[in-house]
Design a protein around this motif. Structure first.
Motif, PDB file in Angstrom:
ATOM      1  N   UNK A  60       4.299  -0.756  -9.864  1.00 49.53           N
ATOM      2  CA  UNK A  60       2.863  -1.062  -9.796  1.00 49.53           C
ATOM      3  C   UNK A  60       2.123  -0.219  -8.771  1.00 49.53           C
ATOM      4  N   UNK A  61       0.909   0.158  -9.131  1.00 49.32           N
ATOM      5  CA  UNK A  61       0.009   0.820  -8.182  1.00 49.32           C
ATOM      6  C   UNK A  61      -1.097  -0.127  -7.741  1.00 49.32           C
ATOM      7  N   UNK A  62      -1.155  -1.303  -8.388  1.00 49.89           N
ATOM      8  CA  UNK A  62      -2.140  -2.331  -8.042  1.00 49.89           C
ATOM      9  C   UNK A  62      -1.616  -3.663  -8.576  1.00 49.89           C
ATOM     10  N   UNK A  63      -1.812  -4.764  -7.837  1.00 48.70           N
ATOM     11  CA  UNK A  63      -1.267  -6.062  -8.271  1.00 48.70           C
ATOM     12  C   UNK A  63      -1.770  -6.538  -9.627  1.00 48.70           C
ATOM     13  N   UNK A  64      -2.979  -6.119 -10.026  1.00 55.09           N
ATOM     14  CA  UNK A  64      -3.556  -6.610 -11.286  1.00 55.09           C
ATOM     15  C   UNK A  64      -3.151  -5.778 -12.494  1.00 55.09           C
ATOM     16  N   UNK A  65      -2.388  -4.727 -12.281  1.00 56.22           N
ATOM     17  CA  UNK A  65      -2.057  -3.839 -13.400  1.00 56.22           C
ATOM     18  C   UNK A  65      -1.253  -4.537 -14.496  1.00 56.22           C
ATOM     19  N   UNK A  66      -0.289  -5.345 -14.137  1.00 55.06           N
ATOM     20  CA  UNK A  66       0.602  -5.941 -15.138  1.00 55.06           C
ATOM     21  C   UNK A  66      -0.194  -6.731 -16.179  1.00 55.06           C
ATOM     22  N   UNK A  90      -6.818   4.585  -2.473  1.00 53.76           N
ATOM     23  CA  UNK A  90      -6.347   3.263  -2.889  1.00 53.76           C
ATOM     24  C   UNK A  90      -7.527   2.356  -3.215  1.00 53.76           C
ATOM     25  N   UNK A  91      -8.587   2.455  -2.422  1.00 55.89           N
ATOM     26  CA  UNK A  91      -9.775   1.643  -2.673  1.00 55.89           C
ATOM     27  C   UNK A  91     -10.465   2.074  -3.970  1.00 55.89           C
ATOM     28  N   UNK A  92     -10.496   3.380  -4.219  1.00 57.91           N
ATOM     29  CA  UNK A  92     -11.114   3.877  -5.452  1.00 57.91           C
ATOM     30  C   UNK A  92     -10.331   3.387  -6.666  1.00 57.91           C
ATOM     31  N   UNK A  93      -9.003   3.468  -6.583  1.00 59.05           N
ATOM     32  CA  UNK A  93      -8.186   3.032  -7.715  1.00 59.05           C
ATOM     33  C   UNK A  93      -8.356   1.532  -7.949  1.00 59.05           C
ATOM     34  N   UNK A  94      -8.444   0.753  -6.877  1.00 56.18           N
ATOM     35  CA  UNK A  94      -8.648  -0.692  -7.013  1.00 56.18           C
ATOM     36  C   UNK A  94      -9.973  -0.981  -7.708  1.00 56.18           C
ATOM     37  N   UNK A  98       0.829  -1.206   0.000  1.00 58.49           N
ATOM     38  CA  UNK A  98       0.000   0.000   0.000  1.00 58.49           C
ATOM     39  C   UNK A  98       0.860   1.251   0.000  1.00 58.49           C
ATOM     40  N   UNK A  99       1.955   1.234   0.757  1.00 60.16           N
ATOM     41  CA  UNK A  99       2.856   2.381   0.789  1.00 60.16           C
ATOM     42  C   UNK A  99       3.466   2.624  -0.587  1.00 60.16           C
ATOM     43  N   UNK A 100       3.855   1.544  -1.254  1.00 58.76           N
ATOM     44  CA  UNK A 100       4.416   1.671  -2.602  1.00 58.76           C
ATOM     45  C   UNK A 100       3.376   2.218  -3.569  1.00 58.76           C
ATOM     46  N   UNK A 101       2.128   1.747  -3.454  1.00 59.40           N
ATOM     47  CA  UNK A 101       1.059   2.229  -4.324  1.00 59.40           C
ATOM     48  C   UNK A 101       0.800   3.707  -4.103  1.00 59.40           C
ATOM     49  N   UNK A 102       0.828   4.134  -2.854  1.00 57.57           N
ATOM     50  CA  UNK A 102       0.652   5.554  -2.560  1.00 57.57           C
ATOM     51  C   UNK A 102       1.744   6.379  -3.218  1.00 57.57           C
ATOM     52  N   UNK A 103       2.968   5.872  -3.170  1.00 51.88           N
ATOM     53  CA  UNK A 103       4.071   6.587  -3.793  1.00 51.88           C
ATOM     54  C   UNK A 103       3.864   6.763  -5.283  1.00 51.88           C
ATOM     55  N   UNK A 142     -11.898  10.614  -7.901  1.00 54.07           N
ATOM     56  CA  UNK A 142     -12.187   9.520  -8.837  1.00 54.07           C
ATOM     57  C   UNK A 142     -11.752   9.893 -10.256  1.00 54.07           C
ATOM     58  N   UNK A 143     -12.085  11.093 -10.688  1.00 52.98           N
ATOM     59  CA  UNK A 143     -11.725  11.526 -12.042  1.00 52.98           C
ATOM     60  C   UNK A 143     -10.210  11.669 -12.175  1.00 52.98           C
ATOM     61  N   UNK A 144      -9.556  12.139 -11.123  1.00 48.90           N
ATOM     62  CA  UNK A 144      -8.095  12.250 -11.160  1.00 48.90           C
ATOM     63  C   UNK A 144      -7.440  10.876 -11.264  1.00 48.90           C
ATOM     64  N   UNK A 145      -7.979   9.921 -10.518  1.00 52.09           N
ATOM     65  CA  UNK A 145      -7.416   8.570 -10.559  1.00 52.09           C
ATOM     66  C   UNK A 145      -7.732   7.878 -11.885  1.00 52.09           C
ATOM     67  N   UNK A 146      -8.880   8.182 -12.473  1.00 53.10           N
ATOM     68  CA  UNK A 146      -9.191   7.650 -13.792  1.00 53.10           C
ATOM     69  C   UNK A 146      -8.187   8.203 -14.816  1.00 53.10           C
ATOM     70  N   UNK A 147      -7.869   9.480 -14.685  1.00 55.72           N
ATOM     71  CA  UNK A 147      -6.855  10.085 -15.559  1.00 55.72           C
ATOM     72  C   UNK A 147      -5.512   9.377 -15.374  1.00 55.72           C
ATOM     73  N   UNK A 148      -5.167   9.075 -14.125  1.00 54.04           N
ATOM     74  CA  UNK A 148      -3.923   8.371 -13.847  1.00 54.04           C
ATOM     75  C   UNK A 148      -3.904   6.993 -14.498  1.00 54.04           C
ATOM     76  N   UNK A 149      -5.004   6.263 -14.375  1.00 52.59           N
ATOM     77  CA  UNK A 149      -5.074   4.922 -14.958  1.00 52.59           C
ATOM     78  C   UNK A 149      -4.970   4.971 -16.478  1.00 52.59           C
TER      79      UNK A 149
END
Length: 379
Positions: free
Chosen positions: A315-321, A251-255, A227-232, A291-298
């Motif tokens: 990685x910001x989430x384990x399923x990203x790869x 983090x929950x929103x991004x997941x 979680x700390x790495x994802x925040x970074x 939410x919109x900012x994180x959607x932009x990030x994704x």
């Protein structure tokens, strides 16, 4: 009678005020540049502390102020010059520090957004009266001698009259006075203000420094290493942005966003409808913006993965790869995601500006994403 509310616009919610934050992480280079100038006798009268929000600019300003106000102005003596300092660290028991914490140090002045005496609300800008107070402080404190420090946080919030008033003081700087000016977007300042300052740019924090900084600010409770790495990653190396993500369950929103994207190209409509209903609730405006900012990030990360490969990205989430490899396998897909990002986010921001129903805005955004993915898959 109720106690007066103390407004501290230069304090991150849930974290200590920069004056109470002794340790600064990830900014050794910036500190060293200041120390080199000080020890070489080239201490500029005004320093412009720049860099993204939340990387420690205000903390560095307070560290420099503590250092300067505890240094003797007369460095000579019968035993020659004293040994030059190597760091900004100051004895925690020094009386200057005690007075700074108590807000009673007479040689320190701080400018932030003030409270409007009529409305009793915090102003949106720093006004000219706030800067005029600085003029009175400088005229009164000069009689006491010694160094003086002025912290302005943040110069981006100066209105036109306040900026011009500050410029006059920078043009004729008082002796032994150092201005420490925090700026998140220095390009927006008056060129004449920038030209009278020496810039000290701070870097974004590495994942390790981010972890230390969150711990130092008391914001790491309950976070594991992942979680700390994802925040970074999601905060762009900004402690301030990381704190906002934590406070708003970023983090929950991004997941959840990653989970919805995993259903493409079919799109899990019930999941999207549930998300839309949740963010359409009263009081969810700030989380909707996140939410919109994180959607932009994704979307940005999807575009980047097509040209840089997912394996090279933190990685910001384990399923990203797996997700990136499937939805953005090449440069052509990357261009499609970049183009979609520009059009979608412009449309979403317009929807927010005209107060479009949040549920309709979210549903429309994901439907457009689905259609775009389907068209690319069919090509």
């Amino acid at each position: 009678m109720a106690e007066d509310v103390v407004f501290e616009p230069d304090r991150l919610e849930g974290a200590p005020h920069p004056r109470d934050t002794v340790q600064l992480y990830g900014q050794i280079d910036a500190e060293q540049r200041f120390m080199d100038a000080f020890n070489a006798g080239r201490l500029h009268h005004a320093w412009l502390l720049t860099g993204p929000k939340g990387v420690g600019k205000a903390t560095l300003a307070w560290r420099i102020a503590r250092f300067l106000l505890t240094q003797e102005t007369d460095q000579g003596g019968m035993f020659g010059e004293p040994e030059k300092p190597t760091a900004l660290d100051v004895d925690a028991q020094h009386p200057v520090l005690q007075r700074m914490v108590a807000g009673s140090e007479p040689r320190l002045f701080r400018i932030t957004r003030s409270v409007n005496p009529t409305t009793k609300r915090l102003r949106d800008m720093i006004v000219v009266d706030d800067v005029r107070e600085l003029g009175r402080f400088l005229s009164m404190s000069a009689a006491e001698g010694g160094r003086r420090a002025v912290i302005i946080d943040a110069a981006d919030q100066l209105n036109t009259q306040a900026a011009n008033a500050l410029l006059k003081m920078l043009e004729e700087p008082p002796a032994l006075t150092t201005f420490l000016i925090v700026a998140h977007q220095p390009a927006g300042l008056l060129p004449t203000i920038r030209s009278r300052c020496r810039e000290l740019r701070l870097a974004t924090l590495s994942p390790a420094d981010m972890a230390f900084a969150l711990e130092g600010a008391g914001l790491e409770a309950g976070l594991d290493e992942q979680a700390t790495a994802a925040l970074g990653v999601l905060s762009g190396g900004s402690v301030g942005a990381a704190a906002r993500l934590m406070q708003l369950e970023g983090l929950e929103i991004y997941a959840e966003l990653v989970g919805i994207f995993q259903s493409l190209p079919q799109l899990d409509r019930p999941r999207v409808l549930k998300l839309a209903d949740h963010f359409a609730m009263r009081g969810a405006e700030e989380r909707l913006d996140l939410l919109l900012n994180l959607l932009e990030t994704l979307l940005f990360r999807l575009a980047r993965a097509g040209v840089a490969s997912a394996a090279s990205m933190s990685p910001a989430h384990p399923a990203e790869a797996e997700l990136f490899a499937r939805l953005s396998p090449n440069a052509n897909a990357a261009r499609n995601w970049a183009k979609l990002s520009d059009s979608l986010l412009a449309r979403a921001r317009h929807g927010r500006a005209v107060n479009l129903d949040p549920a309709a805005l979210i549903l429309d955004t994901f439907m457009r994403i689905q259609r775009s993915v389907a068209e690319v898959s069919a090509a």
